[in-house]
Design a protein around this motif. Structure first.
Motif, PDB file in Angstrom:
ATOM      1  N   ALA A   1       0.814  -1.214   0.000  1.00  0.00           N
ATOM      2  CA  ALA A   1       0.000   0.000   0.000  1.00  0.00           C
ATOM      3  C   ALA A   1       0.848   1.264   0.000  1.00  0.00           C
ATOM      4  N   GLY A   2       2.171   1.097   0.001  1.00  0.00           N
ATOM      5  CA  GLY A   2       3.060   2.252   0.026  1.00  0.00           C
ATOM      6  C   GLY A   2       3.227   2.857   1.403  1.00  0.00           C
ATOM      7  N   GLU A   3       2.733   2.167   2.434  1.00  0.00           N
ATOM      8  CA  GLU A   3       2.834   2.669   3.799  1.00  0.00           C
ATOM      9  C   GLU A   3       4.117   2.127   4.440  1.00  0.00           C
ATOM     10  N   HIS A   4       5.232   2.621   3.955  1.00  0.00           N
ATOM     11  CA  HIS A   4       6.530   2.092   4.365  1.00  0.00           C
ATOM     12  C   HIS A   4       6.808   2.320   5.847  1.00  0.00           C
ATOM     13  N   ASP A   5       6.346   3.437   6.378  1.00  0.00           N
ATOM     14  CA  ASP A   5       6.587   3.705   7.796  1.00  0.00           C
ATOM     15  C   ASP A   5       5.903   2.660   8.669  1.00  0.00           C
ATOM     16  N   ARG A   6       4.693   2.242   8.278  1.00  0.00           N
ATOM     17  CA  ARG A   6       3.994   1.223   9.066  1.00  0.00           C
ATOM     18  C   ARG A   6       4.716  -0.123   8.967  1.00  0.00           C
ATOM     19  N   ALA A   7       5.243  -0.425   7.793  1.00  0.00           N
ATOM     20  CA  ALA A   7       6.004  -1.667   7.641  1.00  0.00           C
ATOM     21  C   ALA A   7       7.253  -1.630   8.519  1.00  0.00           C
ATOM     22  N   LEU A   8       7.928  -0.489   8.551  1.00  0.00           N
ATOM     23  CA  LEU A   8       9.112  -0.358   9.406  1.00  0.00           C
ATOM     24  C   LEU A   8       8.746  -0.410  10.887  1.00  0.00           C
ATOM     25  N   ASP A   9       7.561   0.062  11.230  1.00  0.00           N
ATOM     26  CA  ASP A   9       7.104  -0.035  12.617  1.00  0.00           C
ATOM     27  C   ASP A   9       6.988  -1.503  13.041  1.00  0.00           C
ATOM     28  N   VAL A  10       6.525  -2.364  12.112  1.00  0.00           N
ATOM     29  CA  VAL A  10       6.441  -3.788  12.414  1.00  0.00           C
ATOM     30  C   VAL A  10       7.835  -4.344  12.676  1.00  0.00           C
ATOM     31  N   PHE A  11       8.787  -3.978  11.832  1.00  0.00           N
ATOM     32  CA  PHE A  11      10.171  -4.418  12.056  1.00  0.00           C
ATOM     33  C   PHE A  11      10.648  -4.008  13.442  1.00  0.00           C
ATOM     34  N   ASP A  12      10.468  -2.734  13.773  1.00  0.00           N
ATOM     35  CA  ASP A  12      10.966  -2.229  15.060  1.00  0.00           C
ATOM     36  C   ASP A  12      10.268  -2.909  16.231  1.00  0.00           C
TER      37      ASP A  12
ATOM     38  N   SER B   1      14.682 -14.338   9.354  1.00  0.00           N
ATOM     39  CA  SER B   1      14.383 -14.387   7.917  1.00  0.00           C
ATOM     40  C   SER B   1      13.188 -13.506   7.575  1.00  0.00           C
ATOM     41  N   ASP B   2      12.157 -13.525   8.428  1.00  0.00           N
ATOM     42  CA  ASP B   2      10.997 -12.666   8.186  1.00  0.00           C
ATOM     43  C   ASP B   2      11.407 -11.198   8.147  1.00  0.00           C
ATOM     44  N   LEU B   3      12.180 -10.772   9.123  1.00  0.00           N
ATOM     45  CA  LEU B   3      12.562  -9.360   9.189  1.00  0.00           C
ATOM     46  C   LEU B   3      13.549  -8.995   8.090  1.00  0.00           C
ATOM     47  N   THR B   4      14.436  -9.921   7.764  1.00  0.00           N
ATOM     48  CA  THR B   4      15.365  -9.681   6.652  1.00  0.00           C
ATOM     49  C   THR B   4      14.601  -9.540   5.341  1.00  0.00           C
ATOM     50  N   SER B   5      13.650 -10.426   5.133  1.00  0.00           N
ATOM     51  CA  SER B   5      12.830 -10.370   3.922  1.00  0.00           C
ATOM     52  C   SER B   5      12.088  -9.041   3.831  1.00  0.00           C
ATOM     53  N   LEU B   6      11.570  -8.567   4.957  1.00  0.00           N
ATOM     54  CA  LEU B   6      10.852  -7.294   4.959  1.00  0.00           C
ATOM     55  C   LEU B   6      11.775  -6.150   4.573  1.00  0.00           C
TER      56      LEU B   6
ATOM     57  N   CYS C   1      13.248   2.285  -0.327  1.00  0.00           N
ATOM     58  CA  CYS C   1      12.924   2.909   0.953  1.00  0.00           C
ATOM     59  C   CYS C   1      14.170   2.927   1.826  1.00  0.00           C
ATOM     60  N   ASP C   2      14.431   4.038   2.466  1.00  0.00           N
ATOM     61  CA  ASP C   2      15.563   4.165   3.383  1.00  0.00           C
ATOM     62  C   ASP C   2      15.205   3.484   4.704  1.00  0.00           C
ATOM     63  N   VAL C   3      15.954   2.436   5.065  1.00  0.00           N
ATOM     64  CA  VAL C   3      15.653   1.693   6.301  1.00  0.00           C
ATOM     65  C   VAL C   3      16.621   2.045   7.428  1.00  0.00           C
ATOM     66  N   GLY C   4      17.409   3.074   7.235  1.00  0.00           N
ATOM     67  CA  GLY C   4      18.316   3.509   8.293  1.00  0.00           C
ATOM     68  C   GLY C   4      19.391   2.485   8.587  1.00  0.00           C
ATOM     69  N   ASP C   5      19.671   2.281   9.879  1.00  0.00           N
ATOM     70  CA  ASP C   5      20.748   1.367  10.268  1.00  0.00           C
ATOM     71  C   ASP C   5      20.229  -0.034  10.597  1.00  0.00           C
ATOM     72  N   ARG C   6      19.032  -0.344  10.166  1.00  0.00           N
ATOM     73  CA  ARG C   6      18.434  -1.638  10.521  1.00  0.00           C
ATOM     74  C   ARG C   6      19.191  -2.819   9.919  1.00  0.00           C
ATOM     75  N   TRP C   7      19.855  -2.626   8.782  1.00  0.00           N
ATOM     76  CA  TRP C   7      20.646  -3.722   8.228  1.00  0.00           C
ATOM     77  C   TRP C   7      21.806  -4.104   9.151  1.00  0.00           C
ATOM     78  N   ASP C   8      22.346  -3.141   9.863  1.00  0.00           N
ATOM     79  CA  ASP C   8      23.425  -3.450  10.799  1.00  0.00           C
ATOM     80  C   ASP C   8      22.936  -4.389  11.898  1.00  0.00           C
ATOM     81  N   VAL C   9      21.718  -4.162  12.350  1.00  0.00           N
ATOM     82  CA  VAL C   9      21.135  -5.026  13.374  1.00  0.00           C
ATOM     83  C   VAL C   9      20.987  -6.442  12.842  1.00  0.00           C
ATOM     84  N   MET C  10      20.471  -6.564  11.612  1.00  0.00           N
ATOM     85  CA  MET C  10      20.284  -7.887  11.022  1.00  0.00           C
ATOM     86  C   MET C  10      21.622  -8.598  10.802  1.00  0.00           C
TER      87      MET C  10
END
Length: 467
Positions: free
Chosen positions: A246-257, A270-275, A284-293
């Motif tokens: 739906a293009g609601e990237h912030d809500r998707a990132l909220d699920v990750f967080d 794997s679920d969070l990496t896939s997201l 979409c800019d996901v910030g430093d979340r790849w470092d966490v993964m």
């Protein structure tokens, strides 16, 4: 022998063992608690009990525990030792566990399927078959097995709802969405806490691009799936994918967080990496979340055993190429299974390793058309057999999306148009396909076609107030 809850006789010294067995399975079927820990209690206190070790060994192997790990070898040794004085059915269970640990997953599933054919109330064997064929991505054999189990299970017998839920998911993966939906609803009517049946419906709505139905299901209150901690991160992943589409990237990132602290297993990682990877494909800019993964995957001991997990680890460690664990992971992957002859060893050489290298290359290639062309070529060569890494159709679709993006960024965009139009024939309402076809049309100056595809990409969200 003492009958379990589903009418299957089990070798056990007393009823207490069977009560614990029943409890463990109830935890597993509802994705709550720690069924392996519960089962271990029965195994430790009853020297006759075979199936507890089979259960624990099977699920440890599925989770990626290395075959030579002492805990897994102990499960196998205990099951085989106790099976000598048990029933032929239990000896066959132990034999299937050995096949599983030795990397011959399909052979194990077929052994368990044969057990079900001779013992129609062996719910454990039926569930093992369902799980292992998902593990190897064999939709046809899982469907055939689920149909046979359903045919032979009475509607008034304990476990029927589980059998219905399994068939629902098997139908969805085989492309029979109407029957999958009907069965999923039936399973939930039998057991409103059947998270697997709810999960099957989520797959149906995703496969058919029924965004409103998916959100009504996953955001509704009919099933309290949030409490099913063993599967809830995966269901959150399904919901996040709807937000992403739906293009609601912030809500998707909220699920990750929200879920990142709960991602304590490789499948949740794997679920969070896939997201994150899908968000990356949408630029979409996901910030430093790849470092966490990358940190999480670098410390995981479950590697080079389950192809699905290693491909996702390659995504995270490819995105953070400078991470201290990245080079060692890929070096280990290159050396793993170099000479083995098991099904898993062959799959790693022929499918897992090429896919992992392709996503690693994609991760750092940027928009270099020559490198991206190499990625596209490698993905096109390997994707016809990508089911062998395991997982569902929806989970593996990430590879199709990666190929589409590689073709779009490469030197021959006409290949992207051909690939996307083929995809459109089976997914006519898929927003991600229309978004990319709009990009192609816009790049070629065809504003009318670009506008048409953009409108079709946004159409599913008009009633939801989405973008």
């Amino acid at each position: 022998m003492i009958d379990d809850k589903w009418g299957q006789p089990q070798t056990a010294a007393n009823q207490s063992t069977i009560d614990t067995w029943n409890q463990s399975y109830q935890q597993l079927l509802h994705f709550r608690g720690d069924p392996i820990a519960t089962m271990a209690k029965a195994t430790a206190t009853d020297d006759c009990f075979v199936m507890g070790s089979v259960f624990n060994g099977m699920y440890r192997a599925l989770a990626g525990t290395p075959p030579n790990a002492p805990v897994l070898q102990n499960d196998l040794a205990t099951a085989e030792e106790r099976a000598v004085d048990a029933s032929e059915r239990e000896r066959n269970h132990a034999a299937a566990l050995r096949q599983m640990i030795e990397g011959d997953f399909t052979a194990a599933a077929r052994t368990w399927d044969a057990i079900v054919a001779d013992n129609p109330r062996d719910l454990a064997a039926a569930k093992f078959v369902h799980e292992v064929f998902l593990h190897v991505g064999d939709n046809r054999e899982r469907y055939d097995s689920a149909v046979a189990v359903h045919r032979n299970w009475g509607e008034d017998e304990p476990g029927f709802g589980t059998v219905v839920g399994h068939l629902s998911f098997a139908c969805e993966e085989a492309g029979d969405f109407a029957r999958a939906e009907q069965l999923g609803r039936q399973a939930l009517a039998i057991d409103p806490q059947d998270t697997w049946a709810l999960h099957s419906l989520a797959h149906v709505y995703e496969s058919e691009n029924r965004y409103a139905d998916a959100l009504a299901l996953l955001e509704g209150d009919d099933v309290d799936w949030h409490q099913a901690e063993l599967l809830s991160t995966h269901v959150w992943w399904h919901l996040a994918l709807r937000y992403l589409e739906a293009g609601e990237h912030d809500r998707a990132l909220d699920v990750f967080d929200q879920e990142v602290d709960a991602a304590t297993t490789p499948f949740r990682l794997s679920d969070l990496t896939s997201l994150l990877w899908r968000l990356n494909l949408e630029r979409c800019d996901v910030g430093d979340r790849w470092d966490v993964m990358a940190d999480r995957w670098s410390s995981a001991v479950e590697r080079y055993t389950v192809g699905f997990l290693d491909v996702h680890a390659a995504m995270a460690l490819g995105m953070v190429a400078a991470h201290p664990g990245s080079e060692s992971f890929f070096e280990g992957l290159s050396a793993a299974h170099s000479k083995g002859v098991s099904e898993n060893a062959v799959n790693f050489r022929e499918v897992v390793r090429p896919l992992a290298e392709a996503v690693r290359l994609f991760a750092w290639a940027g928009d270099d058309p020559h490198i991206i062309d190499t990625v596209a070529d490698q993905l096109m060569e390997t994707l016809p057999t990508a089911n062998r890494i395991g997982g569902s159709n929806a989970q593996r679709e990430i590879l199709d999306r990666t190929l589409a993006e590689a073709l779009l960024r490469g030197s021959k965009p006409e290949r992207a148009a051909a690939m996307l139009n083929r995809q459109l024939k089976t997914q006519p309402n898929a927003s991600w396909i229309h978004r990319r076809l709009a990009r192609l049309a816009e790049a070629s100056g065809d504003t009318a076609t670009a506008s048409e595809h953009s409108e079709r990409a946004e159409a599913p969200f008009a009633l939801l107030g989405g973008s």
